[in-house]
Each structure stands twice: as C-alpha cells, then as structure tokens.
Design a protein around this motif. Structure first.
Motif, PDB file in Angstrom:
ATOM      1  N   TYR B  16       0.838  -1.207   0.000  1.00  0.00           N
ATOM      2  CA  TYR B  16       0.000   0.000   0.000  1.00  0.00           C
ATOM      3  C   TYR B  16       0.873   1.258   0.000  1.00  0.00           C
ATOM      4  CZ  TYR B  16      -3.784   3.195   1.142  1.00  0.00           C
ATOM      5  OH  TYR B  16      -4.689   4.235   1.104  1.00  0.00           O
ATOM      6  N   ALA B  17       1.946   1.216   0.783  1.00  0.00           N
ATOM      7  CA  ALA B  17       2.863   2.365   0.832  1.00  0.00           C
ATOM      8  C   ALA B  17       3.444   2.633  -0.557  1.00  0.00           C
ATOM      9  CB  ALA B  17       3.979   2.093   1.829  1.00  0.00           C
ATOM     10  N   TRP B  18       3.740   1.570  -1.267  1.00  0.00           N
ATOM     11  CA  TRP B  18       4.279   1.706  -2.630  1.00  0.00           C
ATOM     12  C   TRP B  18       3.213   2.286  -3.566  1.00  0.00           C
ATOM     13  CZ3 TRP B  18       3.561  -1.041  -7.390  1.00  0.00           C
ATOM     14  CH2 TRP B  18       4.555  -0.800  -8.338  1.00  0.00           C
ATOM     15  N   LEU B  19       1.981   1.792  -3.424  1.00  0.00           N
ATOM     16  CA  LEU B  19       0.901   2.265  -4.298  1.00  0.00           C
ATOM     17  C   LEU B  19       0.558   3.734  -4.049  1.00  0.00           C
ATOM     18  CD1 LEU B  19      -1.479  -0.838  -4.234  1.00  0.00           C
ATOM     19  CD2 LEU B  19      -0.235   0.030  -6.204  1.00  0.00           C
ATOM     20  N   LEU B  20       0.808   4.208  -2.834  1.00  0.00           N
ATOM     21  CA  LEU B  20       0.502   5.613  -2.528  1.00  0.00           C
ATOM     22  C   LEU B  20       1.281   6.576  -3.424  1.00  0.00           C
ATOM     23  CD1 LEU B  20       0.274   5.898   1.378  1.00  0.00           C
ATOM     24  CD2 LEU B  20      -1.574   5.924  -0.298  1.00  0.00           C
ATOM     25  N   ASP B  21       2.399   6.106  -3.965  1.00  0.00           N
ATOM     26  CA  ASP B  21       3.187   6.969  -4.854  1.00  0.00           C
ATOM     27  C   ASP B  21       2.470   7.267  -6.164  1.00  0.00           C
ATOM     28  OD1 ASP B  21       5.222   7.290  -3.069  1.00  0.00           O
ATOM     29  OD2 ASP B  21       6.374   5.590  -3.804  1.00  0.00           O
ATOM     30  N   LEU B  22       1.376   6.553  -6.418  1.00  0.00           N
ATOM     31  CA  LEU B  22       0.584   6.857  -7.624  1.00  0.00           C
ATOM     32  C   LEU B  22      -0.180   8.173  -7.470  1.00  0.00           C
ATOM     33  CD1 LEU B  22      -0.861   3.311  -8.414  1.00  0.00           C
ATOM     34  CD2 LEU B  22       0.810   4.551  -9.770  1.00  0.00           C
ATOM     35  N   TYR B  23      -0.381   8.594  -6.223  1.00  0.00           N
ATOM     36  CA  TYR B  23      -1.099   9.858  -5.993  1.00  0.00           C
ATOM     37  C   TYR B  23      -0.165  11.036  -6.268  1.00  0.00           C
ATOM     38  CZ  TYR B  23      -4.985   7.493  -3.643  1.00  0.00           C
ATOM     39  OH  TYR B  23      -6.066   6.716  -3.366  1.00  0.00           O
ATOM     40  N   PRO B  24      -0.731  12.219  -6.533  1.00  0.00           N
ATOM     41  CA  PRO B  24       0.098  13.406  -6.718  1.00  0.00           C
ATOM     42  C   PRO B  24       0.988  13.651  -5.489  1.00  0.00           C
ATOM     43  CG  PRO B  24      -2.152  13.867  -7.366  1.00  0.00           C
ATOM     44  CD  PRO B  24      -2.150  12.498  -6.751  1.00  0.00           C
ATOM     45  N   PRO B  25       2.222  14.086  -5.723  1.00  0.00           N
ATOM     46  CA  PRO B  25       3.191  14.229  -4.624  1.00  0.00           C
ATOM     47  C   PRO B  25       2.692  15.091  -3.459  1.00  0.00           C
ATOM     48  CG  PRO B  25       4.257  14.547  -6.737  1.00  0.00           C
ATOM     49  CD  PRO B  25       2.810  14.419  -7.021  1.00  0.00           C
ATOM     50  N   ALA B  26       2.019  16.216  -3.773  1.00  0.00           N
ATOM     51  CA  ALA B  26       1.571  17.105  -2.697  1.00  0.00           C
ATOM     52  C   ALA B  26       0.532  16.406  -1.811  1.00  0.00           C
ATOM     53  CB  ALA B  26       0.981  18.382  -3.290  1.00  0.00           C
ATOM     54  N   PHE B  27      -0.334  15.637  -2.444  1.00  0.00           N
ATOM     55  CA  PHE B  27      -1.369  14.894  -1.706  1.00  0.00           C
ATOM     56  C   PHE B  27      -0.710  13.862  -0.791  1.00  0.00           C
ATOM     57  CE2 PHE B  27      -4.351  11.307  -1.419  1.00  0.00           C
ATOM     58  CZ  PHE B  27      -5.471  11.953  -0.944  1.00  0.00           C
ATOM     59  N   VAL B  28       0.265  13.137  -1.342  1.00  0.00           N
ATOM     60  CA  VAL B  28       0.954  12.104  -0.562  1.00  0.00           C
ATOM     61  C   VAL B  28       1.709  12.745   0.603  1.00  0.00           C
ATOM     62  CG1 VAL B  28       2.713  10.297  -0.652  1.00  0.00           C
ATOM     63  CG2 VAL B  28       1.176  10.619  -2.580  1.00  0.00           C
ATOM     64  N   GLN B  29       2.332  13.879   0.323  1.00  0.00           N
ATOM     65  CA  GLN B  29       3.089  14.563   1.370  1.00  0.00           C
ATOM     66  C   GLN B  29       2.176  14.942   2.543  1.00  0.00           C
ATOM     67  OE1 GLN B  29       5.118  17.961  -0.163  1.00  0.00           O
ATOM     68  NE2 GLN B  29       6.509  18.108   1.581  1.00  0.00           N
ATOM     69  N   ARG B  30       0.967  15.409   2.214  1.00  0.00           N
ATOM     70  CA  ARG B  30       0.033  15.830   3.267  1.00  0.00           C
ATOM     71  C   ARG B  30      -0.527  14.651   4.045  1.00  0.00           C
ATOM     72  NH1 ARG B  30      -1.898  19.495  -0.376  1.00  0.00           N
ATOM     73  NH2 ARG B  30      -3.633  18.198  -1.009  1.00  0.00           N
ATOM     74  N   HIS B  31      -0.822  13.549   3.363  1.00  0.00           N
ATOM     75  CA  HIS B  31      -1.650  12.515   3.995  1.00  0.00           C
ATOM     76  C   HIS B  31      -0.998  11.144   4.145  1.00  0.00           C
ATOM     77  CE1 HIS B  31      -4.941  15.293   3.883  1.00  0.00           C
ATOM     78  NE2 HIS B  31      -4.904  15.388   2.570  1.00  0.00           N
ATOM     79  N   ARG B  32       0.231  10.998   3.683  1.00  0.00           N
ATOM     80  CA  ARG B  32       0.857   9.667   3.656  1.00  0.00           C
ATOM     81  C   ARG B  32       0.799   8.959   5.017  1.00  0.00           C
ATOM     82  NH1 ARG B  32       4.350   7.068   0.285  1.00  0.00           N
ATOM     83  NH2 ARG B  32       5.539   5.422   1.253  1.00  0.00           N
ATOM     84  N   ALA B  33       1.271   9.659   6.061  1.00  0.00           N
ATOM     85  CA  ALA B  33       1.347   9.030   7.381  1.00  0.00           C
ATOM     86  C   ALA B  33      -0.032   8.588   7.855  1.00  0.00           C
ATOM     87  CB  ALA B  33       1.961   9.995   8.380  1.00  0.00           C
ATOM     88  N   GLU B  34      -0.999   9.472   7.680  1.00  0.00           N
ATOM     89  CA  GLU B  34      -2.373   9.147   8.120  1.00  0.00           C
ATOM     90  C   GLU B  34      -2.968   7.994   7.311  1.00  0.00           C
ATOM     91  OE1 GLU B  34      -5.249  12.397   9.532  1.00  0.00           O
ATOM     92  OE2 GLU B  34      -4.066  13.233   7.912  1.00  0.00           O
TER      93      GLU B  34
END
Lengths: 133, 199
Positions: B16-34
């Motif tokens: 899932y952590a790997w798949l999160l990189d498919l999202y736009p970088p700014a979105f991932v930066q804001r919400h990745r940990a959560e």
C-alpha cells in the motif's frame, strides 16, 4: 442557490459536480451548493458534534450508512481536502502525534442541516408517490 | 506484538505504501502518514485480506481517476480521447459504417500505451535532464525495433508479401508506442498532477 440559467449555467453546475463533488462553488453563501455527494454528506454527518480522525470518520460513515457507504483512505482524504478548501471542515484542536483530527465549521453545520432538510423533503415526496401507487 | 513491529512485517502495508506513490506528490506529502495508519487500522479490523484489498482497490481506482482527470494532464488526455472520437466519427461517415480496422487497432494500443507511460512516470519519476529524455526515447525506439524483428522472426508474415504496416499486431503495437510517446510529451508540457485541489 441561483447559479445562472441557460446552457452555460447548466454546464457550470455539471462541471462543478463532476470536478468537486458539488461543494466548491459560491463560497460566500450560507451553505455550500446542494445536493451534496453521499461521501461529503456522510463525512459532515460523522463530524457533527465531535472531532474525529480519519479512521474514526471511516468507521462512523460505515455505521451511519448501515454498511452502505464504505470509504477508503484515498476517497476520504481527497474529499477532506476539497471540503477544507470549501470551508466546510477544518483541522481540529485535539493533539495526537499519530493522527490529525477534523471538525465541522459553521458553514459545514449549516450545509449539513440544509442537505438534511432537502433529503427529508425528497423522502416525503417519494413516500407520497409510493403511497398513492 | 506491538503495532510498529506488526506494521514493519506487513507485506500488505508495504504494498500500500508503494501504491501511494501513484497519488500526486503534494497529496501524498500531506496525507501519507495518516493513510498508512488508516490502512494498518483497517488491516487490524478486517480478518479477510481479500475484502480489505477489494475495498482498497476500489478506493484507489476511484480516487486516482478523480485526481487525474481534474489535473491539466487529465484534461489533455480527455482532449486526446475527444480527438480520437472525432476521427472515428469522420471515418464512420466517410468510409462506411466502420472507420477502418487500422484505426481501431492503433487505438487499442494507444490507450494502454498512455496508461503504461503514466504509471511508469508516476512510479519512477520524470526524466530530469536532456540525457535522461534521450534515454527514454531511445528505449522506446529500441523496444519498437525489437518488436519488429521479433514479429518477423516468429514468422508472423509467412507470405512475405504483406506490407508490415498492415499487420494488426503491429498496428496495435504501433499505437502502444504512439500512446507512450504522447503521454511522455504531455507530462513534460503539462507536468504531473500536483495536488488534490486540482481534482
């Protein structure tokens, strides 16, 4: 909620609905444009009266909808970003190093009330129609 | 077993952590940990991995589509699809009820080509300098050349007299490459989707 008539007005509304889930237009009005998408409505409902973090919101949405709306993290945080931008939701005050809490704003509460009223009226009409059939 | 240890051991969480990189970088930066925390919570609560991934798969698909088509790059893709629709429509009226199989074959390859290049760019990053760009175009050219040679070697054209360009497999493959090239150029002109508020 007048947004102008004619084909241009209709296309603007349609684009708003597709792009923003109907929550981004006319920020200075007492409520956001209605109807809301089910996801936005359920998030507002989950946050009513209580600050919640993301997972808590997902669980509350699931419970409120009787398991009909199961929201994943991507949908939740995408919706929350747009709702924050629209002024419906804000970050809460609860301090937790692992979680971010969210709360309703005044606009969020009035929008939730307005949407609930709208749904009640629709349900009333539907009951009347079904009763007469 | 503490949560942190369990998280480290979870293959699902790593995926899932790997798949999160498919999202736009700014979105991932804001919400990745959560999002990772929420996934871990969902994993704890859901005994069936299949059900968990069904929910996550649906969620990823829907939210990525929303993020993508709201961006400038997404609007480019929509305009490309509209252009194809116009080509088919013109073909329908000018060349009888079918706009011609070559076009359909090329289109069949074009879409997955664009998608493949988008996913590759999202996961591996955009080429940053001229030499990397030349490298990517070189790879595309080499793959195309290899495919041509392969098609001849396996005897795809036993008659020998059929012009290669009329071969359906080659038309699909040609479409695939054009799709990749189209997306490659578009990502450089319009950039990748940057944040969810564009969506």
């Amino acid at each position: 909620m007048e947004r102008g008539g004619g084909p241009a007005g209709v296309s603007v509304i349609a684009l708003d609905y597709i792009r923003y889930g109907y929550i981004m237009g006319d920020m200075n009005k007492p409520t956001a444009p209605l109807p809301l998408t089910p996801a936005v409505f359920h998030i507002l409902l989950a946050l009513f009266g209580k600050e919640r973090h993301g997972y808590d919101i997902m669980q509350q949405v699931k419970a409120d909808s009787g398991d009909a709306v199961k929201m994943g993290p991507g949908t939740l945080y995408g919706s929350l970003d747009r709702m924050i931008e629209a002024g419906l939701v804000a970050q809460g005050d609860t301090q937790d190093p692992r979680r971010i809490y969210y709360r309703l704003t005044a606009l969020g509460r009035s929008t939730l009330r307005a949407e609930t009223e709208r749904l009640s009226r629709v349900a009333l009409v539907a009951r009347r129609q079904l009763g007469s059939a | 077993m503490t949560r942190s240890v369990r998280q480290k051991e979870s293959r699902s969480l790593r995926l899932y952590a790997w798949l999160l990189d498919l999202y736009p970088p700014a979105f991932v930066q804001r919400h990745r940990a959560e999002m990772l925390q929420n996934f871990a919570d969902l994993e704890d609560a859901e005994p069936s991995k299949a059900k968990l991934w069904l929910l996550i798969g649906k969620d990823l698909t829907m939210s990525l589509i929303l993020q993508f088509f709201g961006s400038r790059l997404g609007r480019y893709v929509i305009s490309v699809l509209v252009a194809w629709l116009l080509i088919f429509t013109v073909g329908y009226f000018r060349r009888d009820s079918t706009p011609g199989y070559p076009l359909l074959h090329v289109f069949g390859g074009f879409l997955p080509g664009m998608l493949a290049m988008y996913i590759a760019t999202r996961l591996l990053g955009m080429p940053q300098n001229k030499s990397q760009i030349i490298y990517v175009i070189g790879i595309l050219g080499a793959v195309a050349g290899f495919a041509w040679i392969l098609l001849f070697l396996i005897g795809y054209f036993p008659g020998g007299g059929t012009p290669a360009v009329r071969n359906p497999a080659l038309q699909v493959f040609g479409g695939f490459l054009i799709g990749m090239l189209s997306m490659f150029i578009a990502t450089h002109v319009y950039g990748m989707p940057q944040n969810s508020s564009q969506a």
